[in-house]
Scaffold this motif. Sequence first.
Motif, PDB file in Angstrom:
ATOM      1  N   LEU A 126       0.820  -1.207   0.000  1.00  0.00           N
ATOM      2  CA  LEU A 126       0.000   0.000   0.000  1.00  0.00           C
ATOM      3  C   LEU A 126       0.860   1.266   0.000  1.00  0.00           C
ATOM      4  N   LEU A 127       1.922   1.289   0.818  1.00  0.00           N
ATOM      5  CA  LEU A 127       2.776   2.470   0.869  1.00  0.00           C
ATOM      6  C   LEU A 127       3.566   2.634  -0.420  1.00  0.00           C
ATOM      7  N   ASP A 128       4.028   1.539  -0.993  1.00  0.00           N
ATOM      8  CA  ASP A 128       4.730   1.615  -2.271  1.00  0.00           C
ATOM      9  C   ASP A 128       3.813   2.197  -3.342  1.00  0.00           C
ATOM     10  N   ASN A 129       2.577   1.722  -3.361  1.00  0.00           N
ATOM     11  CA  ASN A 129       1.618   2.207  -4.350  1.00  0.00           C
ATOM     12  C   ASN A 129       1.296   3.692  -4.112  1.00  0.00           C
ATOM     13  N   ALA A 130       1.112   4.089  -2.827  1.00  0.00           N
ATOM     14  CA  ALA A 130       0.752   5.474  -2.521  1.00  0.00           C
ATOM     15  C   ALA A 130       1.893   6.433  -2.848  1.00  0.00           C
ATOM     16  N   LEU A 131       3.119   6.088  -2.431  1.00  0.00           N
ATOM     17  CA  LEU A 131       4.255   6.974  -2.680  1.00  0.00           C
ATOM     18  C   LEU A 131       4.611   7.050  -4.162  1.00  0.00           C
ATOM     19  N   LYS A 132       4.268   5.996  -4.878  1.00  0.00           N
ATOM     20  CA  LYS A 132       4.580   5.957  -6.302  1.00  0.00           C
ATOM     21  C   LYS A 132       3.753   6.985  -7.077  1.00  0.00           C
ATOM     22  N   PHE A 133       2.495   7.175  -6.636  1.00  0.00           N
ATOM     23  CA  PHE A 133       1.597   8.037  -7.394  1.00  0.00           C
ATOM     24  C   PHE A 133       1.407   9.423  -6.775  1.00  0.00           C
ATOM     25  N   THR A 134       1.847   9.619  -5.528  1.00  0.00           N
ATOM     26  CA  THR A 134       1.680  10.913  -4.885  1.00  0.00           C
ATOM     27  C   THR A 134       2.788  11.864  -5.330  1.00  0.00           C
ATOM     28  N   ARG A 178      -4.214   6.641   2.622  1.00  0.00           N
ATOM     29  CA  ARG A 178      -4.799   7.597   1.684  1.00  0.00           C
ATOM     30  C   ARG A 178      -3.681   8.432   1.058  1.00  0.00           C
ATOM     31  N   ASP A 179      -3.700   8.546  -0.264  1.00  0.00           N
ATOM     32  CA  ASP A 179      -2.714   9.372  -0.961  1.00  0.00           C
ATOM     33  C   ASP A 179      -3.426  10.540  -1.646  1.00  0.00           C
ATOM     34  N   HIS A 180      -2.609  11.427  -2.272  1.00  0.00           N
ATOM     35  CA  HIS A 180      -3.153  12.582  -2.998  1.00  0.00           C
ATOM     36  C   HIS A 180      -2.695  12.556  -4.440  1.00  0.00           C
ATOM     37  N   GLY A 181      -2.633  11.333  -5.001  1.00  0.00           N
ATOM     38  CA  GLY A 181      -2.233  11.196  -6.376  1.00  0.00           C
ATOM     39  C   GLY A 181      -3.396  11.376  -7.338  1.00  0.00           C
ATOM     40  N   PRO A 182      -3.223  10.907  -8.578  1.00  0.00           N
ATOM     41  CA  PRO A 182      -4.292  11.060  -9.588  1.00  0.00           C
ATOM     42  C   PRO A 182      -5.492  10.163  -9.329  1.00  0.00           C
ATOM     43  N   GLY A 183      -5.324   9.153  -8.497  1.00  0.00           N
ATOM     44  CA  GLY A 183      -6.439   8.259  -8.189  1.00  0.00           C
ATOM     45  C   GLY A 183      -6.857   7.416  -9.386  1.00  0.00           C
ATOM     46  N   LEU A 184      -8.067   6.916  -9.336  1.00  0.00           N
ATOM     47  CA  LEU A 184      -8.635   6.090 -10.397  1.00  0.00           C
ATOM     48  C   LEU A 184     -10.000   6.621 -10.785  1.00  0.00           C
ATOM     49  N   ARG A 185     -10.470   6.179 -11.929  1.00  0.00           N
ATOM     50  CA  ARG A 185     -11.860   6.484 -12.294  1.00  0.00           C
ATOM     51  C   ARG A 185     -12.781   5.554 -11.503  1.00  0.00           C
TER      52      ARG A 185
END
Length: 467
Positions: free
Chosen positions: A368-376, A398-405
Amino acid sequence: MRVRLQATVLSLVALLVFGLGVPLALSVAGSAGQTLFLDRLTDTARFASLAQRPLIQGQPDLIAAELRRYAEVYGIAVAVLNQDGRPTVTSGTVPGAVRLDLADTRVAGQVQSALAGRHSEPGPTLVPWDEGTLVLAEPVLIDGDVRGVVVTESPTAQARQEVMLWWVLIATVGMIAFCLALLVALPLVRWILRPVRRLDEATGSLVEAVVSGREVDRVGEESGPAELQQLGRSFDMMAASVGEALAAQRAFVADASHQLRNPLTALKLRLVNLEGHVDTEAEEHREAAVAEADRLNQVLDGLLSMARAEASAGELVAVDVDTVVAERAADWNVVAVAREVSLDVEGSTDGVRALAPPRGLEAVLDALLDNALKFTGAGTSVCVRTSTVDEKVRLTVRDHGPGLRAEELERATDRFWRSTAHQNVAGSGLGLSIVAEIVARSGGSLKLDLPAGGGLRITVELPAANS
């Protein structure tokens, strides 16, 4: 199913007992009524024959003594009427005998029928609760002409009592038969359903046994109907085949991932060693090959993690959530600082421990952290929050990246799936699949949603360990 089958069997037995008992009871009542009718009809016809002479000679006293004696012995009232329907001689009032009421509608009807030359016919079925008497009237025929009528009114208490005794006996026998059928039906139903119960138990443990790599419990049922025994043997063969197929699949994934690592590492070293030894035009292709080798290495790491997650199913241990979150957040904070991202940890489980496979919670947080830091993006934050809700431990990243549709949320946990908007971001598409696998094996739940303010929020709920 056992209750329904027992109810069906007992209903059929009850219908059989009722279907045989009721006709038999009615037959007994009809037979008793017919016997009483024939007996009283014989006596009435005899008195009609004896009354011929007294009516011709006008001497009713010739038969009076016999009528009275008959009433005293049998308690049956007798009356001889002339052709006008008026009484000529009666048995009189005798203690214990039925009192004949010529004005009664039943008596009057029988008298009129006899005066018309008709003989008495059987009445309704004799039943215990009917306290009525038996009224018969026979014409007195002289030279073919009706010269009078003999009427008898008989008590039916004794006959009704006999019918009641027979009915009680029939009901008792029916209840005994029903109880015997019940005693036979219960073990019979258990015998029939024993293989079904074993199949149900085996089916419930099949998935857990197969995914954990344990040998599937065999049904091995040798009792019950032959068809269910064959079904049990077929289930055992199917379960063994499924277990072998999944074990072979796991072994293939693990072996392939492990065996490919060495040649892949050698290939990457060769590509790195080529740096400075290829012309300018080929350097771009060499760098692309190194990047693809790195990507393939990530895929192999994901496959090995997935294989370990699947193999650890069924071995749940109690994990201190706060401790694991603090350790993993400290390790990933180095990556967050390098990417200029703030990694925040909020909340606490107050020492509550969660059930998860060994090293499973660490693997979940890493993914989860790898995924969040990758996109934030730089300058934003990733928030990790822990809490307890309804005897469950909740972990939210919870991250502040582009998210998903919104339509992509359901597919995000599919293996090797990547959003079309993230194709240029490094990754194998196995991170959330591994999380979903570990959470499912822990008996928890995984939820993805789009919070206000953008980004992606992933919520994991794990069962709390019993204290």
